[in-house]
Design an enzyme around this catalytic site. Structure first.
Site, PDB file in Angstrom:
ATOM      1  N   LYS A  14       0.821  -1.215   0.000  1.00  0.00           N
ATOM      2  CA  LYS A  14       0.000   0.000   0.000  1.00  0.00           C
ATOM      3  C   LYS A  14       0.851   1.259   0.000  1.00  0.00           C
ATOM      4  CE  LYS A  14      -0.923  -0.352   5.012  1.00  0.00           C
ATOM      5  NZ  LYS A  14       0.065  -1.447   5.227  1.00  0.00           N
ATOM      6  N   ARG A  89      -6.833   1.890  11.125  1.00  0.00           N
ATOM      7  CA  ARG A  89      -6.515   0.481  11.344  1.00  0.00           C
ATOM      8  C   ARG A  89      -7.398  -0.159  12.398  1.00  0.00           C
ATOM      9  NH1 ARG A  89      -0.731   0.925   9.550  1.00  0.00           N
ATOM     10  NH2 ARG A  89       0.160  -1.130   9.624  1.00  0.00           N
ATOM     11  N   ARG A 128      12.018  -7.889   2.659  1.00  0.00           N
ATOM     12  CA  ARG A 128      12.183  -6.457   2.942  1.00  0.00           C
ATOM     13  C   ARG A 128      13.124  -6.275   4.142  1.00  0.00           C
ATOM     14  NH1 ARG A 128       6.891  -2.846   3.998  1.00  0.00           N
ATOM     15  NH2 ARG A 128       7.148  -3.369   6.181  1.00  0.00           N
ATOM     16  N   ARG A 134      14.247  -2.775   8.454  1.00  0.00           N
ATOM     17  CA  ARG A 134      13.316  -2.088   9.337  1.00  0.00           C
ATOM     18  C   ARG A 134      13.173  -2.868  10.642  1.00  0.00           C
ATOM     19  NH1 ARG A 134       7.469  -0.363   7.072  1.00  0.00           N
ATOM     20  NH2 ARG A 134       6.749  -1.516   8.894  1.00  0.00           N
ATOM     21  N   ARG A 145       2.033  -8.690  13.686  1.00  0.00           N
ATOM     22  CA  ARG A 145       1.408  -7.643  12.866  1.00  0.00           C
ATOM     23  C   ARG A 145       0.302  -8.217  11.988  1.00  0.00           C
ATOM     24  NH1 ARG A 145       6.686  -5.987  10.426  1.00  0.00           N
ATOM     25  NH2 ARG A 145       5.620  -4.636   8.961  1.00  0.00           N
TER      26      ARG A 145
END
Ligand code: ADP
Length: 187
Positions: A14, A89, A128, A134, A145
């Site tokens: 997104k 969210r 990623r 990250r 998550r």
């Protein structure tokens, strides 16, 4: 007018797609995740409070992110539209957003939902992790998550479907294919 929400689980793409449409439509992309990461980096009081939730893969408290969005939407550059990326969210956040928009006499035009199966998301987030490093892209946190997304955020899809503004997009495919599909859905 383009007042848009880009929704989808972590790793759905997104943020990537929101950036493309931000440039295409010349409207700001408002990413609560980015704003929070920036606050953590600058060790602001908000960043210090948010960090423990983010590191664990939990949602930052509603009151914090709702405050961020309220301030941000009041800025001038949102007058021609905006893309919300990663907000709302929770049902509470969606209700707060409805209230903010009502007060400022704005309507949402569309909610883009990028659907990607869980096993593909885990693969993407792990790769990623290797590339970007990250802090919250590790296996334990990723699991949390995704679970949090499924329990807290998924119900919003129905909320926006009932409102008649949901556009469901298959998030598996090349970046260009998905961009084209979103463009078609936005008309
Ligand atoms: P991802 O979609 O991959 O989880 P984000 O950058 O959107 O990445 O979010 C990273 C983290 O920031 C989330 O796990 C959460 O802790 C926090 N966060 C971002 N947006 C919100 C929000 N709307 N409500 C609560 N927490 C949020």
């Amino acid at each position: 007018m383009n007042r848009l929400i880009f929704m989808g689980p972590p790793g759905a793409g997104k943020g990537t797609q929101a950036e493309i449409f931000k440039n295409r439509f010349s409207i700001p992309q408002i990413s609560t995740g980015e704003i929070l990461r920036e606050a953590v980096k600058n060790s602001t009081s908000m960043g210090l409070e948010a960090k423990k939730f983010m590191d664990a893969g939990d949602l930052v408290p509603d009151v914090v992110v709702i405050g961020i969005i309220k301030d941000r939407l009041a800025q001038k550059d949102c007058g021609n539209g905006f893309i919300l990326d990663g907000f709302p969210r929770t049902v509470e956040q969606a209700d707060a957003l409805s209230k903010i928009l009502k007060e400022t006499k704005m309507d949402l035009d569309a909610v883009i939902n990028l659907a990607v199966p869980d096993d593909e998301l885990v693969q993407r987030l792990l790769s990623r992790a290797e590339k970007e490093g990250r802090a919250d892209d590790n296996e334990e946190t990723i699991k949390n998550r995704l679970q949090t997304y499924n329990s807290k955020t998924l119900p919003l899809i129905d909320f926006y479907r009932k409102a008649g503004i949901l556009r469901e997009i298959n998030g598996v495919g090349s970046m260009e294919e998905i961009t084209n599909e979103i463009q078609r859905a936005l008309g």
